[in-house]
Structure formats: structure tokens, C-alpha cells
Scaffold this active site. Sequence first.
Site, PDB file in Angstrom:
ATOM      1  N   ASN A   1       0.859  -1.121   0.054  1.00  0.00           N
ATOM      2  CA  ASN A   1       0.045   0.088  -0.094  1.00  0.00           C
ATOM      3  C   ASN A   1       0.793   1.260   0.076  1.00  0.00           C
ATOM      4  O   ASN A   1       1.370   1.708   0.988  1.00  0.00           O
ATOM      5  CB  ASN A   1      -0.862   0.023   1.313  1.00  0.00           C
ATOM      6  CG  ASN A   1      -1.854   1.211   1.297  1.00  0.00           C
ATOM      7  OD1 ASN A   1      -1.781   2.067   0.545  1.00  0.00           O
ATOM      8  ND2 ASN A   1      -2.378   1.517   2.507  1.00  0.00           N
ATOM      9  N   TRP A   2       0.987   2.057  -1.286  1.00  0.00           N
ATOM     10  CA  TRP A   2       1.954   2.956  -1.168  1.00  0.00           C
ATOM     11  C   TRP A   2       1.669   4.347  -0.726  1.00  0.00           C
ATOM     12  O   TRP A   2       2.030   5.216  -0.652  1.00  0.00           O
ATOM     13  CB  TRP A   2       2.436   3.099  -2.662  1.00  0.00           C
ATOM     14  CG  TRP A   2       3.329   1.985  -3.160  1.00  0.00           C
ATOM     15  CD1 TRP A   2       4.063   1.196  -2.348  1.00  0.00           C
ATOM     16  CD2 TRP A   2       3.892   2.002  -4.600  1.00  0.00           C
ATOM     17  NE1 TRP A   2       4.732   0.134  -3.283  1.00  0.00           N
ATOM     18  CE2 TRP A   2       4.580   0.817  -4.350  1.00  0.00           C
ATOM     19  CE3 TRP A   2       3.474   2.527  -5.810  1.00  0.00           C
ATOM     20  CZ2 TRP A   2       5.121   0.242  -5.758  1.00  0.00           C
ATOM     21  CZ3 TRP A   2       4.167   1.924  -6.907  1.00  0.00           C
ATOM     22  CH2 TRP A   2       4.996   0.834  -6.937  1.00  0.00           C
ATOM     23  N   LYS A   3      -0.005   4.240  -0.525  1.00  0.00           N
ATOM     24  CA  LYS A   3      -0.568   5.461  -0.086  1.00  0.00           C
ATOM     25  C   LYS A   3      -0.194   6.865  -0.837  1.00  0.00           C
ATOM     26  O   LYS A   3      -0.093   6.528  -2.230  1.00  0.00           O
ATOM     27  CB  LYS A   3       0.146   5.855   1.635  1.00  0.00           C
ATOM     28  CG  LYS A   3      -0.063   4.545   2.348  1.00  0.00           C
ATOM     29  CD  LYS A   3      -0.020   4.712   3.883  1.00  0.00           C
ATOM     30  CE  LYS A   3      -0.177   3.527   4.672  1.00  0.00           C
ATOM     31  NZ  LYS A   3      -0.293   3.522   6.101  1.00  0.00           N
TER      32      LYS A   3
ATOM     33  N   HIS B   1      -9.595   1.334   4.919  1.00  0.00           N
ATOM     34  CA  HIS B   1      -8.397   1.456   5.413  1.00  0.00           C
ATOM     35  C   HIS B   1      -8.505   2.658   6.534  1.00  0.00           C
ATOM     36  O   HIS B   1      -9.265   3.193   6.387  1.00  0.00           O
ATOM     37  CB  HIS B   1      -7.373   2.104   4.585  1.00  0.00           C
ATOM     38  CG  HIS B   1      -5.969   1.949   4.903  1.00  0.00           C
ATOM     39  ND1 HIS B   1      -5.625   2.887   5.727  1.00  0.00           N
ATOM     40  CD2 HIS B   1      -4.952   1.132   4.961  1.00  0.00           C
ATOM     41  CE1 HIS B   1      -4.140   2.830   6.255  1.00  0.00           C
ATOM     42  NE2 HIS B   1      -3.733   1.688   5.635  1.00  0.00           N
TER      43      HIS B   1
ATOM     44  N   GLU C   1      -6.903   5.027   7.674  1.00  0.00           N
ATOM     45  CA  GLU C   1      -6.639   6.396   7.281  1.00  0.00           C
ATOM     46  C   GLU C   1      -8.083   6.853   6.449  1.00  0.00           C
ATOM     47  O   GLU C   1      -8.282   7.962   6.574  1.00  0.00           O
ATOM     48  CB  GLU C   1      -5.290   6.556   6.348  1.00  0.00           C
ATOM     49  CG  GLU C   1      -4.173   6.398   7.103  1.00  0.00           C
ATOM     50  CD  GLU C   1      -2.939   5.735   6.428  1.00  0.00           C
ATOM     51  OE1 GLU C   1      -2.871   5.877   5.275  1.00  0.00           O
ATOM     52  OE2 GLU C   1      -2.120   5.283   7.155  1.00  0.00           O
TER      53      GLU C   1
ATOM     54  N   GLU D   1      -5.827  -4.493  10.733  1.00  0.00           N
ATOM     55  CA  GLU D   1      -4.693  -3.520  10.782  1.00  0.00           C
ATOM     56  C   GLU D   1      -4.944  -2.820  11.882  1.00  0.00           C
ATOM     57  O   GLU D   1      -5.811  -1.735  11.987  1.00  0.00           O
ATOM     58  CB  GLU D   1      -4.837  -2.426   9.395  1.00  0.00           C
ATOM     59  CG  GLU D   1      -4.290  -3.268   8.327  1.00  0.00           C
ATOM     60  CD  GLU D   1      -3.714  -2.245   7.338  1.00  0.00           C
ATOM     61  OE1 GLU D   1      -2.561  -2.571   6.768  1.00  0.00           O
ATOM     62  OE2 GLU D   1      -4.247  -1.301   7.126  1.00  0.00           O
TER      63      GLU D   1
ATOM     64  N   GLY E   1       2.324   2.590  10.964  1.00  0.00           N
ATOM     65  CA  GLY E   1       3.140   3.688  10.869  1.00  0.00           C
ATOM     66  C   GLY E   1       3.690   3.927  11.966  1.00  0.00           C
ATOM     67  O   GLY E   1       4.564   5.198  12.210  1.00  0.00           O
TER      68      GLY E   1
ATOM     69  N   SER F   1       2.974  -1.838  10.354  1.00  0.00           N
ATOM     70  CA  SER F   1       4.567  -1.774  10.727  1.00  0.00           C
ATOM     71  C   SER F   1       5.317  -3.060  10.430  1.00  0.00           C
ATOM     72  O   SER F   1       6.438  -3.539  11.016  1.00  0.00           O
ATOM     73  CB  SER F   1       4.673  -1.227  12.399  1.00  0.00           C
ATOM     74  OG  SER F   1       4.371  -0.046  12.422  1.00  0.00           O
TER      75      SER F   1
ATOM     76  N   GLY G   1       3.051  -1.149   4.474  1.00  0.00           N
ATOM     77  CA  GLY G   1       2.824   0.354   3.827  1.00  0.00           C
ATOM     78  C   GLY G   1       4.248   1.002   3.656  1.00  0.00           C
ATOM     79  O   GLY G   1       5.033   0.506   2.767  1.00  0.00           O
ATOM     80  N   GLY G   2       4.910   1.510   4.662  1.00  0.00           N
ATOM     81  CA  GLY G   2       6.424   2.019   4.543  1.00  0.00           C
ATOM     82  C   GLY G   2       7.237   1.069   4.075  1.00  0.00           C
ATOM     83  O   GLY G   2       8.061   1.408   3.193  1.00  0.00           O
TER      84      GLY G   2
HETATM   85  P1  PGA Z   1       2.745   0.604   7.546  1.00  0.00           P
HETATM   86  O1  PGA Z   1       1.243   0.876   6.792  1.00  0.00           O
HETATM   87  O2  PGA Z   1       3.119  -0.728   7.104  1.00  0.00           O
HETATM   88  O3  PGA Z   1       3.778   1.822   7.095  1.00  0.00           O
HETATM   89  O4  PGA Z   1       2.563   0.606   9.122  1.00  0.00           O
HETATM   90  C1  PGA Z   1       0.255  -0.289   6.914  1.00  0.00           C
HETATM   91  C2  PGA Z   1      -1.001   0.246   6.123  1.00  0.00           C
HETATM   92  O5  PGA Z   1      -1.198   1.171   6.484  1.00  0.00           O
HETATM   93  O6  PGA Z   1      -1.579  -0.313   5.303  1.00  0.00           O
END
Ligand code: PGA
Length: 258
Positions: free
Chosen positions: A9-11, A95, A97, A167, A173, A213, A234-235
Site C-alpha cells: 500500500n503505497w499511500k 483503510h 486512514e 490492521e 506507521g 509496521s 505500507g512504509g
Molecule cells: P505501515 O502501513 O506498514 O506503514 O504501518 C500499513 C498500512 O497502512 O496498510
Amino acid sequence: MRKKICAANWKMNKTSLEAIAFIEDFKKLLNFKTAVEVVIAPPFTSLEGASKSLKNSSIKLSSQNMHFEEKGAFTGEVSATMLKNVGCDYVILGHSERRHVFGETDDMIHKKIGQAIKHALSVIFCVGETLDEREHHKTFEVLERQLSLGLKGISKEALSQVVIAYEPVWAIGTGKIATPEQAEEAHKFIRKKVWDFYNMEVASQMSILYGGSVTAQNFSSVATQPNVDGALVGGASLEVKSFIEILKQMSYNFSGPS
Ligand code: PGA
């Protein structure tokens, strides 16, 4: 056997050219056999470039969101038809966010899931509790609400198009991955709920990903939990090297050395 998935997930990261460069590098390094399905979710503006770059590869393309209506006066939104048209196989919905920063409700997410299914898009349906909810012992209550409202009225046949991602919001994050026990407990609960809402067969086929994470260094003890079927990253998915390391780890954990 349940499908194993490693999803990126590149956001709000990567222009179209950056997305293409990542995918080209990634394809070169993907020189090992894996039973794990790879999914990449770039931002909307990079979907077309990514889609062209992914042609003739087994890597799946996902969007990070979509609107629940067919089309019309919804400034700034993108429809399921548009995503299908650009070559998406998946869409991430619900998600945290989207829920917490953009105020998406369970009802909106439910409508989006229905719309995605109608357009033959597979769904990565995200659920998870906040730190406050966990500390107030509300984790299961929250997961049950998100699952029951999100999947309300979705047929058991359609559920084969749905993957669930657990999640925990406090792990996203933050560098603080859930412990293997916390992840397994939540995944087991989610599978049990799918069993209650549908049946054992559907529950045993449901892929449940962990997100929050994840890195190549910290994921293996979570990945080996019986109810964990992959990761939404994500990251650590923004760099080719770290994402491919997670995939390698997972391929090993899920099927042993090739
Ligand atoms: P993260 O994000 O790996 O940076 O914690 C995961 C996500 O939001 O899908």
C-alpha cells in the site's frame, strides 16, 4: 489452500514514473518461485503507468480507494468502472486512514464493497481497532461491528472476492507491530466471525492479512501464526529491496525453501 498475499500500500507516494521504475526493478528481482500473490496499490495517478508495466506479469494491481456510486457529480472521486478500465484487479477499502482521516463510515465502506464486487474487483477489506479501543477492551466489539456492517448482505459466493486485512490502527506507521499472539488472537476472531456470518467452508477459505509496521525483520513470527495469510505493507513497501525481502520471507514461511 487459502491464498497467501503480500500487498504493497503505497499511500500518497510515488509519481507514475517512480511507480514504473519500482515495478521494473521489482520484476527483475522476482527471480524465485513463490506461491504468494503480490499486489501493488499505487495512488490513482500512477495506476495507468503501473498497469502497463505489470502487463504479462502475475503481479496484481490495486487501487487504494474508490467511490460507491456508478458515476456522476462526485468531484474528486473515482468509480469502480474507471478502476477496472485502467486494469485494477483489487481495491483496498476501509483503510483506517480513510476511516479516521477522511471520516468514512461503516455504511460507506459497505456500499463500496458491494460496488466493487458488482464490478468484479477483488476487495482488501481493512478492519482494526484504535489504541484507545484496545485499552478499553473493545477490540473484539470493534472488529465485530466493522465486519458485520461491512459484509452485510454480501453473498457467500461474492465473498470469494474479498480478502480481510487486520490492521490495528496503533500499529500503522508507528514501528510497533502487533505481537504474534495479538495478531493471531484477532485473526482467529475474524475467521470465527466469518464462520458465524457464513459457514465453516467460507471461513476456512478466507485470506486474512496482517497490516501495521510490517518489515522483513519483524514479520516472520507473525507470518507463522496459523490464521495469518499474508501482509498489507505500507512504509516497507516503498523500497524494492525491503518489499522483496518481505515477499521472500513469506514465501519461505508459507511453503518452506524452494
Ligand atoms: P505501515 O502501513 O506498514 O506503514 O504501518 C500499513 C498500512 O497502512 O496498510
